[in-house]
Motif scaffolding. Structure first.
Motif, short mmCIF file in Angstrom:
data_model
loop_
_atom_site.label_atom_id
_atom_site.label_comp_id
_atom_site.label_asym_id
_atom_site.label_seq_id
_atom_site.Cartn_x
_atom_site.Cartn_y
_atom_site.Cartn_z
N THR A 12 1.18 -5.01 -9.08
CA THR A 12 0.88 -6.48 -9.21
C THR A 12 -0.51 -7.03 -9.10
OG1 THR A 12 1.38 -6.48 -6.63
CG2 THR A 12 3.24 -6.80 -7.95
N ASP A 13 -1.30 -6.03 -8.85
CA ASP A 13 -2.58 -6.35 -8.92
C ASP A 13 -3.52 -5.07 -9.45
OD1 ASP A 13 -5.51 -6.48 -8.27
OD2 ASP A 13 -5.10 -7.50 -6.37
N ASP A 14 -4.01 -5.26 -10.90
CA ASP A 14 -4.29 -4.23 -11.66
C ASP A 14 -5.91 -3.73 -10.81
OD1 ASP A 14 -2.56 -3.93 -13.47
OD2 ASP A 14 -3.42 -5.42 -14.85
N VAL A 15 -6.59 -4.61 -10.32
CA VAL A 15 -7.87 -4.19 -9.81
C VAL A 15 -7.77 -3.47 -8.49
CG1 VAL A 15 -10.17 -5.12 -8.77
CG2 VAL A 15 -9.09 -6.21 -10.89
N ALA A 16 -7.11 -3.99 -7.54
CA ALA A 16 -6.71 -3.26 -6.41
C ALA A 16 -6.26 -1.80 -6.69
CB ALA A 16 -5.94 -3.93 -5.40
N ARG A 81 -1.19 -1.09 -0.96
CA ARG A 81 -0.12 -2.02 -0.48
C ARG A 81 -0.71 -3.40 -0.65
NH1 ARG A 81 -1.26 1.79 4.10
NH2 ARG A 81 0.52 3.09 4.31
N GLY A 82 0.23 -4.30 -1.08
CA GLY A 82 -0.18 -5.65 -1.48
C GLY A 82 -0.53 -5.65 -3.05
N ALA A 83 -0.65 -4.58 -3.53
CA ALA A 83 -1.11 -4.48 -5.00
C ALA A 83 -0.04 -3.89 -5.85
CB ALA A 83 -2.47 -3.78 -5.21
#
Length: 95
Positions: A12-16, A81-83
């Motif tokens: 859900t977050d490519d960078v992280a 986590r969160g990503a």
């Protein structure tokens, strides 16, 4: 007996998640793991679809568990986590 570490992931977050992947790659190698599938083409037959599927082979279930619980992998996991949404399991291989 050898074991497989199998992850099914929706990023859900490519960078992280990229930070996670870089650190996790090193942690897995440090514990004798090697990737045999990392992303790539897949066919979903049952269950929840996750577009990223990763399989690493370890010398044993214990080596895979030690990797997961290591400080280095936990550092990597803090970026995931969160990503991502993910499932991860370890399964022993019969040879």
């Amino acid at each position: 007996m050898p074991a497989l570490w199998i992850a099914h992931v929706t990023v859900t977050d490519d960078v992280a998640y990229g930070k996670y992947a870089a650190i996790a790659t090193d942690a897995i190698a440090e514990h004798g793991g090697r990737f045999i599938a990392r992303g790539g083409r897949y066919v979903q037959l049952e269950g929840k679809e996750r577009p990223r599927n990763v399989v690493a082979r370890f010398p044993s279930v214990e080596a895979a568990e030690n990797c997961y619980n290591s400080d280095r992998y936990q550092e990597a996991l803090s970026h995931a986590r969160g990503a991502s949404e993910r499932e991860l399991l370890i399964v022993e291989i019969e040879e």
